[in-house]
Design an enzyme around this catalytic site. Structure first.
Site, PDB file in Angstrom:
ATOM      1  N   GLU A  12       0.392  -1.016   0.071  1.00 62.52           N
ATOM      2  CA  GLU A  12       0.022  -0.040  -0.128  1.00 62.52           C
ATOM      3  C   GLU A  12       0.600   1.081  -0.035  1.00 62.52           C
ATOM      4  OE1 GLU A  12      -3.808  -1.555   2.154  1.00 62.52           O
ATOM      5  OE2 GLU A  12      -2.620  -0.710   3.625  1.00 62.52           O
ATOM      6  N   ASP A 192     -13.179  -6.226  -1.665  1.00 67.23           N
ATOM      7  CA  ASP A 192     -13.963  -7.203  -1.839  1.00 67.23           C
ATOM      8  C   ASP A 192     -15.744  -7.078  -0.834  1.00 67.23           C
ATOM      9  OD1 ASP A 192     -13.896  -8.598   0.926  1.00 67.23           O
ATOM     10  OD2 ASP A 192     -11.193  -7.482   0.919  1.00 67.23           O
TER      11      ASP A 192
END
Length: 227
Positions: A12, A192
């Site tokens: 990230e 998700d």
């Protein structure tokens, strides 16, 4: 002005670290803090690690040791709303814990049950997402020390606080920032849908974290340039 930029996983923040100029790396408390300039602004970029304890500790270090005056957290999350889809972004207008006794936590500074994203940073995030062609929702983020990967847990969190997404660090970052009077914002891309398919989405790569990180790097860089 020094801007602290955080993620929970190396993926990230790695691309953002690669964009820094005049870089020095300062290891402290098990975390590497990358100090440098981005778009001409002083920044400190770090990978905090996953979970609330790591996020809180790293936020305090960014503020106390490295002098961060604004904090941006960017990462991924489980989607909890039909308003957006995989790859879209939630910008934290409000952030709270879904797994904590809020009426006890709020008895201590900053005396809050939920935390509010800084309006200037939210506006910068909205503009940067729009410029990058990324659909963004400014809404509610819920934090807890577990990966939500089943419908039963998802339903319980929905009943408790009805967030737009669920993750593991945002409220801890926001709490410590608020405790220190430091503006912050949490950005989350939906990886998700916080259900049984979550493992397949992340592992089988229906969601590409590398692709998102490239976009997130552009978003955060644009935010920093605008501040």
């Amino acid at each position: 002005m020094i801007i602290g930029i955080m993620g929970a996983m190396p993926d990230e923040v790695d691309q953002l670290c690669a964009k820094l100029e005049n870089v020095t790396v300062a290891p402290y408390g098990g975390v590497e803090y990358h100090k440098g300039t981005l778009a001409g602004k002083e920044v400190v970029v770090c990978c905090a690690g996953m979970g609330k304890a790591n996020a809180a500790a790293t936020t305090q270090v960014l503020i106390t040791k490295f002098g961060a005056e604004k904090i941006i957290f960017s990462g991924i999350a489980g989607n909890m709303t039909s308003k957006i889809g995989i790859g879209d972004v939630v910008i934290g207008k409000t952030v709270l814990y879904h797994d904590a006794q809020l009426d006890m936590i709020c008895q201590n500074p900053p005396f809050l049950k939920e935390y509010t994203g800084d309006p200037e940073l939210i506006a910068a995030a909205e503009a940067a997402c729009k410029a990058a062609g990324v659909k963004a929702l400014t809404g509610k983020i819920a934090t807890g020390d577990l990966f939500v990967g089943d419908r039963e847990t998802k339903a319980a969190i929905e009943a408790k606080c009805a967030p737009d997404c669920v993750e593991m660090e945002g409220a801890a970052v926001s709490q410590i920032a608020a405790k220190n009077g430091v503006p912050c914002v949490i950005l989350r891309a939906m990886s998700d849908n916080a259900d049984e398919d979550g493992h397949e989405v992340l592992v089988v790569k229906k969601f590409s974290i590398a692709e998102y990180v490239a976009t997130a790097t552009k978003i955060v860089a644009a935010m920093v340039e605008s501040l």
